[in-house]
Scaffold this motif. Structure first.
Motif, short mmCIF file in Angstrom:
data_model
loop_
_atom_site.label_atom_id
_atom_site.label_comp_id
_atom_site.label_asym_id
_atom_site.label_seq_id
_atom_site.Cartn_x
_atom_site.Cartn_y
_atom_site.Cartn_z
N UNK A 6 5.72 3.37 -2.60
CA UNK A 6 6.14 4.34 -1.61
C UNK A 6 5.18 4.41 -0.43
N UNK A 7 4.37 3.38 -0.24
CA UNK A 7 3.45 3.38 0.89
C UNK A 7 4.21 3.48 2.21
N UNK A 13 1.08 -2.05 6.67
CA UNK A 13 0.63 -2.96 7.72
C UNK A 13 -0.86 -3.23 7.62
N UNK A 14 -1.62 -2.23 7.22
CA UNK A 14 -3.06 -2.44 7.04
C UNK A 14 -3.35 -3.33 5.84
N UNK A 191 2.84 -4.50 -2.62
CA UNK A 191 1.86 -3.88 -3.53
C UNK A 191 2.06 -4.23 -5.00
N UNK A 192 2.90 -5.21 -5.31
CA UNK A 192 3.24 -5.48 -6.70
C UNK A 192 2.04 -5.90 -7.53
N UNK A 197 -4.32 -8.04 1.52
CA UNK A 197 -4.43 -9.48 1.77
C UNK A 197 -5.43 -9.72 2.89
N UNK A 198 -6.33 -10.67 2.68
CA UNK A 198 -7.25 -11.12 3.72
C UNK A 198 -6.78 -12.50 4.18
N UNK A 199 -6.34 -12.60 5.44
CA UNK A 199 -5.83 -13.87 5.96
C UNK A 199 -6.99 -14.72 6.51
N UNK A 200 -7.07 -15.96 6.04
CA UNK A 200 -8.15 -16.86 6.46
C UNK A 200 -7.64 -18.08 7.22
#
Length: 357
Positions: A6-7, A13-14, A191-192, A197-200
């Motif tokens: 329920x975010x 987005x963050x 969120x499962x 996530x950190x995109x590299x």
């Protein structure tokens, strides 16, 4: 987990640095998962539960079939289907996740995937996602292997967090590779399975590199923690009082969790992170830091401590006196304890400390 689902859009987005992928067509994605170890089982379970409303259950494969059957019994046939072979995952699934023990196992599994793709070339986009901790150049090898097949893409997506974080879907996920594939995968996992996530970027070697850097920081901190708690015990202050101080002045979740294991001798690796995995990671980090001419003496110390602790445990196994069949990497404190004249795995025995009022 309901509150995670329920975010608000801003919160989501963050957590995910990509825009949402297009709405799936008439046929929802078929997802597969290979590797149901201490982390993989929990990740697969949460992923399966998150997709119960979809028409296609998660297709799972594990070398030990009993683990697949256990997951099926836990979440039900509407959420999980057991695959008979790795070929079935490679040919039937649109997105295939792997979570495996070491580089050799990862390579062998992806070789099997490649053989299946050679027999049945993909006719639509197929994304392979490795969440294991591997040496970065292996990721490059896997990317080259899979990119030789039409429509096949590879994403590296190692995860940060212990089994309790996997259980609560609170993992942090590093990700590198094909942009559109990362976008699809990120929204499957958050969120499962994880919280962020950190995109590299596009280079598939970057996420495994960050994973080794992160694990190096954790094992270096654990080495300092082990030495500090041992010093506290040997000085007559007591490790529990030192641990209480750590919680007051440096209450980092990792220090608190691993400090609790060390103080209370909770060294069962079957419910934690096995020391063999820690030694594998320290070997990777030491090799990578040497190649980059970037010394990391804290990792050298942690490596020696884990090697020593494993040797002591193996000696116990030979004499059938071991308490745990698999040793957790927090047991590296055994090396500090023995060097200080204390008992390796039982902090209640033979401290020889006299505390004065």
């Amino acid at each position: 987990m309901a509150d995670k689902l329920l975010q608000t859009p801003a919160m989501h987005a963050r957590a995910v640095p990509f825009s949402r992928p297009p709405t799936p067509g008439v046929h929802p994605l078929q997802i597969g998962f290979c590797g149901l170890g201490a982390m993989g089982y929990l990740m697969a379970r949460n992923l399966a539960n998150s997709r119960k409303s979809h028409s296609s259950p998660l297709l799972v494969y594990n070398r030990t079939v009993a683990k697949s059957q256990k997951l099926l019994a836990e979440v039900g046939a509407s959420a999980v289907k057991v695959a008979d072979t790795l070929d079935q995952l490679a040919t039937e699934c649109d997105v295939i996740f792997t979570n495996l023990a070491n580089d050799a196992v990862v390579m062998s599994v992806y070789d099997e995937f490649a053989k299946a793709l050679a027999q049945t070339p993909p006719t639509k986009v197929k994304i392979f996602v490795d969440t294991s901790t591997v040496y970065p150049t292996l990721a490059g090898d896997l990317d080259r292997l899979l990119s030789s097949f039409p429509h096949a893409h590879f994403v590296t997506s190692p995860i940060f967090g212990p089994p309790p974080a996997a259980d609560s879907a609170n993992l942090v996920i590093a990700m590198s590779g094909d942009y559109r594939s990362k976008k699809e995968v990120a929204f499957l996992l958050v969120p499962a399975v994880g919280r962020k996530v950190i995109d590299l970027g596009g280079n598939v070697e970057k996420a495994p590199t960050l994973k080794l850097i992160g694990n190096g920081m954790i094992m270096g901190a654990n080495e300092l923690l082990a030495e500090t708690l041992t010093f506290g015990e040997k000085s007559g202050i007591g490790q529990q009082i030192v641990y209480d101080l750590i919680k007051e002045i440096m209450p980092a979740p990792g220090l608190v969790a691993y400090g609790n294991k060390m103080v209370n001798d909770l060294f069962d690796g079957s419910v934690g992170f096995a020391i063999d995995g820690g030694i594998k990671d320290s070997n990777h980090i030491r090799r990578l830091s040497a190649e980059m001419n970037c010394p990391m003496p804290a990792i050298d110390n942690a490596h020696r401590s884990m090697i020593s602790a494993r040797a002591m445990h193996q000696a116990q196994m030979v004499s059938a006196t071991q308490q745990w069949d698999i040793l957790d990497w927090s047991a590296m404190i055994a090396s500090s304890r023995v060097a200080a004249g204390l008992n390796a795995f039982d902090s209640r025995k033979g401290t020889g400390v006299v505390r004065e009022d």
